[in-house]
Design a protein around this motif. Structure first.
Motif, PDB file in Angstrom:
ATOM      1  N   GLN A 393     -11.963  -3.168  26.860  1.00 53.90           N
ATOM      2  CA  GLN A 393     -11.167  -4.065  27.705  1.00 53.90           C
ATOM      3  C   GLN A 393     -11.725  -5.484  27.764  1.00 53.90           C
ATOM      4  O   GLN A 393     -11.009  -6.452  27.486  1.00 53.90           O
ATOM      5  N   PRO A 394     -13.005  -5.681  28.134  1.00 53.31           N
ATOM      6  CA  PRO A 394     -13.515  -7.057  28.176  1.00 53.31           C
ATOM      7  C   PRO A 394     -13.583  -7.717  26.805  1.00 53.31           C
ATOM      8  O   PRO A 394     -13.440  -8.937  26.696  1.00 53.31           O
ATOM      9  N   ILE A 395     -13.775  -6.918  25.753  1.00 53.48           N
ATOM     10  CA  ILE A 395     -13.792  -7.489  24.410  1.00 53.48           C
ATOM     11  C   ILE A 395     -12.399  -7.979  24.029  1.00 53.48           C
ATOM     12  O   ILE A 395     -12.229  -9.098  23.531  1.00 53.48           O
ATOM     13  N   ALA A 396     -11.379  -7.161  24.288  1.00 54.89           N
ATOM     14  CA  ALA A 396     -10.006  -7.538  23.935  1.00 54.89           C
ATOM     15  C   ALA A 396      -9.526  -8.743  24.734  1.00 54.89           C
ATOM     16  O   ALA A 396      -8.747  -9.559  24.235  1.00 54.89           O
ATOM     17  N   SER A 397      -9.996  -8.875  25.978  1.00 55.70           N
ATOM     18  CA  SER A 397      -9.552  -9.984  26.832  1.00 55.70           C
ATOM     19  C   SER A 397     -10.442 -11.214  26.707  1.00 55.70           C
ATOM     20  O   SER A 397     -10.255 -12.191  27.429  1.00 55.70           O
ATOM     21  N   HIS A 398     -11.432 -11.164  25.803  1.00 50.07           N
ATOM     22  CA  HIS A 398     -12.364 -12.278  25.588  1.00 50.07           C
ATOM     23  C   HIS A 398     -13.040 -12.686  26.895  1.00 50.07           C
ATOM     24  O   HIS A 398     -13.153 -13.868  27.221  1.00 50.07           O
ATOM     25  N   SER A 399     -13.496 -11.695  27.631  1.00 47.80           N
ATOM     26  CA  SER A 399     -14.163 -11.947  28.899  1.00 47.80           C
ATOM     27  C   SER A 399     -15.638 -12.251  28.664  1.00 47.80           C
ATOM     28  O   SER A 399     -16.256 -11.695  27.745  1.00 47.80           O
ATOM     29  N   ALA A 400     -16.197 -13.104  29.507  1.00 47.77           N
ATOM     30  CA  ALA A 400     -17.633 -13.355  29.452  1.00 47.77           C
ATOM     31  C   ALA A 400     -18.413 -12.265  30.178  1.00 47.77           C
ATOM     32  O   ALA A 400     -19.646 -12.228  30.113  1.00 47.77           O
ATOM     33  N   ASP A 401     -17.714 -11.357  30.904  1.00 43.97           N
ATOM     34  CA  ASP A 401     -18.352 -10.250  31.620  1.00 43.97           C
ATOM     35  C   ASP A 401     -18.452  -9.025  30.715  1.00 43.97           C
ATOM     36  O   ASP A 401     -17.606  -8.808  29.848  1.00 43.97           O
ATOM     37  N   LEU A 402     -19.448  -8.194  30.968  1.00 45.44           N
ATOM     38  CA  LEU A 402     -19.617  -6.979  30.166  1.00 45.44           C
ATOM     39  C   LEU A 402     -18.637  -5.893  30.553  1.00 45.44           C
ATOM     40  O   LEU A 402     -18.343  -5.004  29.756  1.00 45.44           O
ATOM     41  N   LEU A 403     -18.143  -5.917  31.795  1.00 44.77           N
ATOM     42  CA  LEU A 403     -17.125  -4.966  32.236  1.00 44.77           C
ATOM     43  C   LEU A 403     -16.039  -5.733  32.960  1.00 44.77           C
ATOM     44  O   LEU A 403     -16.320  -6.716  33.660  1.00 44.77           O
ATOM     45  N   ASP A 404     -14.783  -5.311  32.806  1.00 47.39           N
ATOM     46  CA  ASP A 404     -13.720  -5.951  33.564  1.00 47.39           C
ATOM     47  C   ASP A 404     -13.749  -5.420  34.998  1.00 47.39           C
ATOM     48  O   ASP A 404     -14.575  -4.583  35.363  1.00 47.39           O
ATOM     49  N   ARG A 405     -12.856  -5.911  35.844  1.00 51.30           N
ATOM     50  CA  ARG A 405     -12.904  -5.552  37.256  1.00 51.30           C
ATOM     51  C   ARG A 405     -12.759  -4.057  37.483  1.00 51.30           C
ATOM     52  O   ARG A 405     -13.477  -3.457  38.273  1.00 51.30           O
ATOM     53  N   ALA A 406     -11.819  -3.437  36.759  1.00 50.95           N
ATOM     54  CA  ALA A 406     -11.613  -1.995  36.923  1.00 50.95           C
ATOM     55  C   ALA A 406     -12.860  -1.239  36.498  1.00 50.95           C
ATOM     56  O   ALA A 406     -13.281  -0.273  37.140  1.00 50.95           O
ATOM     57  N   GLY A 407     -13.471  -1.695  35.414  1.00 48.91           N
ATOM     58  CA  GLY A 407     -14.673  -1.039  34.934  1.00 48.91           C
ATOM     59  C   GLY A 407     -15.831  -1.174  35.893  1.00 48.91           C
ATOM     60  O   GLY A 407     -16.590  -0.235  36.119  1.00 48.91           O
TER      61      GLY A 407
END
Length: 421
Positions: A393-407
């Motif tokens: 999820q964070p990889i696909a969304s190009h997030s700077a966080d290691l986990l998205d909010r749900a994760g």
């Protein structure tokens, strides 16, 4: 202090060879993976923003750069001409003359404007050897470039949208702008002599900057030869400043190349050319990313996104299966086999990898994965599908966080359940 020239070589991202020449670095596989991830990101962001991608040659006739003004205003920074079949050919110092020709090759109506043309293309600068260094000052540059051909009343909106793309890219890359600069002409420079066009361009860029809400300062002597620009400045760990991203408004080259579109009145009208680069040159962008993150890139940029660590040889087949599943999903995964050292040593060797999947006897028997995060968090074992979803999820969304909010919420719940009190 993180110096990309040292770190880039230590991390096997890039290197140089005297036989290739100064200012001509080559990319090793891990560096190429970072560069490719950046290319994919920016191409996708541009497609979503309505850009059409093109490819154009890195060579052009001298006459092309005489028309654009590069030969007279920028010739000292260009490589010398090559004689070819009685013609003088040049390595291009910029992509904009080629894009002007591509626009000119087909008729255009006001209904199809703005026409947004983008390219990740090579250009070449005859830099003196004394200023070359690492990836920041090179002679062969891969530039994320684009040119928007629009009507005069579309200019401010297009330049503002380009600034928005820059802000989004910086968030994804986990970097900050040091300052925003309105770069204006200064005394004694080689600038196009048309005071009215300079005034119009500068006024439009001030409007864009004022509307964006960012603080900026006007600096004389930093404009392009054909027009003013917004420069997004970055600083390295030593405090040295450079330009990464730009937005420019150009009334000059549409005139030089006799560009036009058919207006609502049926007559010919001159378009305005907005130049913009979201992440600048890939070389300078990667250099800055190395220094900002010290090699611990955001997960979507990391050369290896997941390393799989079987505790013993008995779990190797299960580990290889996980690596294959990751690669099938487009994730960059590698195996750190037991013959590469103790589990602790392998974990330390992979300290810059965002995710580590440990498979011991209990995990293998239960079909689970024990996931460790680069920031030190350890998650309780869970099924492989859940692990792949969690990191995907964070990889696909190009997030700077290691986990998205749900994760993150799911992790906290599981950790409280697994380790009560």
């Amino acid at each position: 202090m993180n110096d990309h020239r040292r770190l880039g070589r230590e991390l096997d991202l890039f290197d140089t060879d005297p036989l290739m020449g100064a200012g001509l670095p080559y990319w090793l596989p891990d560096g190429a993976a970072v560069r490719y991830a950046l290319e994919e990101y920016v191409r996708d962001a541009e497609r979503r923003a309505g850009y059409r991608h093109v490819y154009s040659p890195v060579l052009g006739k001298r006459e092309l750069y005489e028309i654009s003004g590069h030969w007279s205003h920028y010739g000292d920074d260009m490589f010398p001409p090559m004689e070819l079949g009685g013609e003088q050919m040049l390595l291009r110092p910029s992509l904009c003359p080629h894009h002007a020709l591509i626009y000119r090759a087909r008729p255009h109506s006001y209904r199809e404007l703005p026409f947004r043309m983008a390219e990740l293309g090579g250009m070449y600068r005859s830099e003196l050897s004394g200023v070359l260094g690492g990836l920041t000052r090179v002679r062969a540059i891969q530039l994320n470039d684009a040119h928007i051909f629009c009507t005069p009343d579309q200019v401010a909106e297009e330049a503002s949208a380009a600034l928005g793309l820059i802000h989004g890219a910086y968030d994804a890359m986990g970097i900050d702008a040091a300052r925003y600069r309105l770069s204006l002409p200064g005394p004694g420079g080689k600038y196009v002599a048309d005071p009215e066009l300079w005034r119009r361009s500068a006024a439009l860029l001030r409007e864009v900057l004022d509307g964006s809400g960012v603080a900026y300062e006007a600096v004389e002597g930093e404009a392009a030869f054909y027009g003013p620009k917004i420069d997004v400045q970055i600083t390295d760990p030593a405090g040295r400043e450079s330009t990464l991203s730009t937005v420019q408004i150009d009334f000059h080259q549409p005139e030089r190349f006799d560009l036009h579109y058919i207006g609502a009145d049926g007559g010919k009208h001159r378009p305005v050319m907005v130049h913009r680069s979201v992440i600048g040159s890939l070389e300078r962008a990667v250099a800055h990313l190395i220094e900002v993150h010290g090699g611990a890139f955001p997960a979507w940029l990391a050369p290896t996104q997941l390393v799989v660590l079987p505790v013993s040889d008995a779990e190797t087949d299960r580990a290889l299966e996980l690596v294959r599943r990751c690669r099938d999903r487009g994730l960059r995964a590698e195996l750190a086999a037991p013959d590469q050292g103790s589990l602790g040593a392998r974990v330390r060797a992979a300290r810059l990898v965002p995710y580590q999947a440990v498979i011991g006897p209990r995990e293998a028997a239960a079909g689970l994965i024990a996931l460790r995060l680069r920031d030190g968090r350890r998650l309780d074992p869970r099924p492989a599908d859940e692990v792949l979803h969690l990191i995907g999820q964070p990889i696909a969304s190009h997030s700077a966080d290691l986990l998205d909010r749900a994760g993150r919420a799911d992790t906290r719940l599981r950790e409280r359940t697994a380790f009560p009190g």
